[in-house]
Design a protein around this motif. Structure first.
Motif, short mmCIF file in Angstrom:
data_model
loop_
_atom_site.label_atom_id
_atom_site.label_comp_id
_atom_site.label_asym_id
_atom_site.label_seq_id
_atom_site.Cartn_x
_atom_site.Cartn_y
_atom_site.Cartn_z
N LYS A 102 58.93 42.87 34.27
CA LYS A 102 58.14 43.76 35.14
C LYS A 102 57.23 42.99 36.10
CE LYS A 102 58.00 47.23 31.48
NZ LYS A 102 57.13 47.82 30.45
N PHE A 103 57.48 41.69 36.24
CA PHE A 103 56.54 40.85 36.97
C PHE A 103 56.24 41.32 38.39
CE2 PHE A 103 55.18 37.01 39.31
CZ PHE A 103 54.07 36.71 38.55
N GLU A 104 57.25 41.86 39.07
CA GLU A 104 57.09 42.20 40.50
C GLU A 104 55.97 43.23 40.75
OE1 GLU A 104 58.44 40.67 43.18
OE2 GLU A 104 59.34 39.25 41.75
N ILE A 105 55.59 44.00 39.72
CA ILE A 105 54.54 45.01 39.93
C ILE A 105 53.21 44.35 40.27
CG2 ILE A 105 53.73 45.23 37.52
CD1 ILE A 105 54.27 48.11 40.03
N MET A 106 53.08 43.06 39.88
CA MET A 106 51.86 42.30 40.20
C MET A 106 51.53 42.35 41.68
SD MET A 106 50.11 40.84 37.84
CE MET A 106 50.36 42.03 36.57
N ARG A 107 52.57 42.40 42.51
CA ARG A 107 52.34 42.37 43.96
C ARG A 107 51.54 43.59 44.43
NH1 ARG A 107 55.65 38.10 45.99
NH2 ARG A 107 57.49 37.81 44.69
N LEU A 108 51.56 44.65 43.66
CA LEU A 108 50.84 45.85 44.07
C LEU A 108 49.48 46.00 43.39
CD1 LEU A 108 53.70 48.52 44.24
CD2 LEU A 108 52.78 47.06 46.05
N VAL A 109 49.31 45.38 42.24
CA VAL A 109 48.09 45.64 41.47
C VAL A 109 47.11 44.46 41.42
CG1 VAL A 109 49.12 47.41 40.00
CG2 VAL A 109 49.28 45.01 39.32
N CYS A 110 47.55 43.32 41.92
CA CYS A 110 46.74 42.11 41.79
C CYS A 110 45.88 41.95 43.05
CB CYS A 110 47.69 40.91 41.61
SG CYS A 110 46.85 39.40 41.34
N ARG A 111 44.59 42.20 42.91
CA ARG A 111 43.72 42.30 44.09
C ARG A 111 43.59 41.00 44.89
NH1 ARG A 111 40.45 47.02 43.99
NH2 ARG A 111 38.67 45.90 44.82
N PRO A 112 43.45 39.83 44.25
CA PRO A 112 43.37 38.60 45.04
C PRO A 112 44.68 38.25 45.77
CG PRO A 112 42.37 38.28 42.89
CD PRO A 112 43.12 39.59 42.84
N TYR A 113 45.74 39.01 45.50
CA TYR A 113 47.00 38.86 46.24
C TYR A 113 47.03 39.86 47.39
CZ TYR A 113 52.10 38.96 47.01
OH TYR A 113 53.36 38.89 47.54
N VAL A 114 46.56 41.08 47.12
CA VAL A 114 46.66 42.17 48.10
C VAL A 114 45.60 42.07 49.19
CG1 VAL A 114 46.52 44.67 48.40
CG2 VAL A 114 47.68 43.72 46.37
N PHE A 115 44.33 41.80 48.76
CA PHE A 115 43.24 41.95 49.72
C PHE A 115 42.83 40.64 50.36
CE2 PHE A 115 43.03 45.70 47.03
CZ PHE A 115 42.98 46.69 47.99
N THR A 116 43.79 39.89 50.83
CA THR A 116 43.51 38.65 51.55
C THR A 116 44.72 38.34 52.42
OG1 THR A 116 42.57 36.43 51.22
CG2 THR A 116 44.45 36.99 49.87
#
Ligand SMILES: Cc1ncc(COP(=O)(O)O)c(C=O)c1O
Lengths: 81, 412
Positions: B272-286
């Motif tokens: 299920k690793f790919e879901i990280m791209r949507l929920v991981c804030r230091p990935y999304v908000f930068t």
């Protein structure tokens, strides 16, 4: 079987002895950093002693709430459930 | 309403900076002895992965973590220039909006190939990779069990999340097991370890530690920032070297060391690793990394898959320097060289700073590390070797250390 507060306090008092280098008198109000002058390394070793002594976990989150001796005794009583 | 201040009254302001006064005083004290500020060095010109101009002097670099010397690799540089021309200077956007270019996918593919894993996620720095993955996967009611000597980015990831944080004594398998055993049944558990600990350059007994973690049903994250490219049969790190990479759920890494550019990543086989791209804030908000950076990283990662000669030379350098400094009489962080980091232990901060400056005058740059970043409040001169250091340079370095050690009164 759970220990009461006085019993827990007595055991913690014994565990704290080797860390109380200046032989400061311990009351519920004694603060670890300000009165006993524990630095972060001492805190780590002391917490490990308490954890092993009572077979409990005191997480960093819980440690942040504990400033004085009385709070530690209360936390340990509670953690032993 | 009577306790409100009237219009022309002001309250005595509390200076929010007064909490830094002890540090400001300490720095003043140190600088008043006349030493150069060890945290204010400027590299005026960089000549190669191992040489730069500092204060107008040609200086050998021995504290850059540029382990494989990829910063000036001609293929790497060509890839970066091409990407600048083709894709521009920056993406101006988050990975999940307009910030994923072909190059970002390409570098993630290169990482999947390098580690032989199914998923790779690239962050803007390694710091953010730890921050993001740790704070996101360990939530309220979960437990993070981590080594007390963990890197700041791991600690900050713990602090940012809502999990219970439980540290144990450095590399102490029994202390780790005791804590895992005491965690309430049914709680989620994450064990966080590093392959190489960057302060002393020592490695972790990952095989034993991971076996214990698995026995208690914990997921395992290993930060391999300081091992990529030269430890393990394929350069995948300490876990690969010890034969336990299959049991690692998440590997964290960085492009800022062996890869020679900037960026961070997590690789994993979790379905299920790919879901990280949507929920991981230091990935999304930068914003995502610039195209030139991901192009240099992809080229470098692929070249590191075939770098056996460089790797052998790096190990040779580490062994020679470790022996040379030991023979000269210095106290080192490890008895044997375990990585490409060699930590020289200083008696105190003042003499550490003096030694650091004496080395700079000799024409050698090393890393000064001081409390609270260091274990046991040590002051360290950290040396990190590069595969591009020549055998002659290593001998030169040993000579410089010996002379500076006498100047600073560290050696008798
Ligand atoms: C163990 C470890 N993890 C993570 C990082 C962060 O890497 P980056 O420089 O990419 O932010 C570093 C280096 O600073 C490190 O030493």
């Amino acid at each position: 079987m759970t220990m009461d507060r006085a019993e827990t306090s007595a055991r913690i008092a014994a565990l704290i002895e080797p860390f109380n280098k200046k032989g400061i008198e311990i009351t519920d109000a004694t603060r670890f950093t300000d009165d006993l002058e524990f630095d972060s390394l001492t805190v780590m070793d002391f917490v490990a002693e308490i954890e092993d002594g009572f077979d409990i976990i005191i997480s960093m989150n819980q440690q942040a709430e504990i400033e004085n001796y009385g709070q530690l005794v209360d936390a340990v009583v509670k953690l032993q459930g | 309403m009577t306790d409100m201040l009237s219009d022309n009254e002001t309250q005595g302001a509390t200076d929010l900076f007064s909490k830094f006064d002890p540090l400001i005083e300490m720095r003043k004290g140190l600088l008043s002895t006349g030493v150069t500020d060890p945290f204010g060095l400027v590299m005026e010109k960089v000549i190669s992965p191992t040489v730069a101009m500092c204060n107008g002097r040609e200086t050998i670099l021995l504290g850059t973590y540029n382990y494989m010397g990829m910063t000036f690799d001609p293929d790497v540089i060509a890839a970066g220039k091409q990407a600048l021309d083709d894709f521009g200077a920056g993406t101006t956007g988050s990975r999940v909006l307009n910030g994923t270019y072909a190059g970002h996918k390409a570098v993630e593919e290169a990482l999947c190939d390098f580690y032989d894993m199914k998923h790779a996620m690239v962050f803007s720095t390694g710091y953010q990779a730890n921050l993001g993955i740790i704070s996101t996967i360990a939530g309220k009611g979960d437990y993070i069990v981590l080594d007390i000597d963990s890197h700041a980015s791991i600690w900050d990831g713990c602090k940012m999340g809502d999990a219970e944080v439980v540290p144990f004594k450095h590399n102490d398998i029994e202390a780790m097991e005791k804590r895992l055993r005491r965690i309430p049944e049914g709680a989620g558990k994450l064990v966080v370890l590093e392959g190489v600990y960057s302060m002393l350059g020592d490695i972790a007994p990952l095989k034993e530690m991971i076996a214990v973690a698995k026995k208690y049903g914990a997921m395992v994250l290993v930060d391999e920032a300081h091992s990529m490219g030269f430890i393990g049969p394929n350069g995948r790190g300490v876990a690969e070297d010890q034969g336990c990479l299959d049991d690692v759920d998440f590997v964290i890494g960085t492009f800022s060391k062996s890869v020679g550019t900037v960026g961070g990543f997590c690789v994993s086989n979790h379905p299920k690793f790919e879901i990280m791209r949507l929920v991981c804030r230091p990935y999304v908000f930068t914003a995502s990394l610039p195209p030139s950076v991901v192009a240099t990283a992809a080229t470098s990662v692929r070249k590191l898959m075939h770098a056996a000669d460089k790797r052998a030379h790096l190990w040779e350098n580490s062994k020679v320097l470790h022996k040379g400094l030991t023979d000269a009489g210095f106290q080192l962080g490890t008895e044997e060289p375990q990585s490409a980091i060699i930590a020289v232990i200083m008696p105190d901060l003042e003499r550490g700073a003096m030694m650091w400056e004496a080395l700079l005058h000799e024409g050698l740059y090393v890393n000064l590390a001081r409390p609270p970043a260091t274990p046991a409040n040590m002051t360290l001169l950290r040396c990190s070797l590069c595969a591009e250091h020549s055998a002659e340079q290593v001998q030169q370095i040993i000579g410089m250390f010996t002379r500076a050690g006498k100047t600073a009164g560290i050696l008798g």
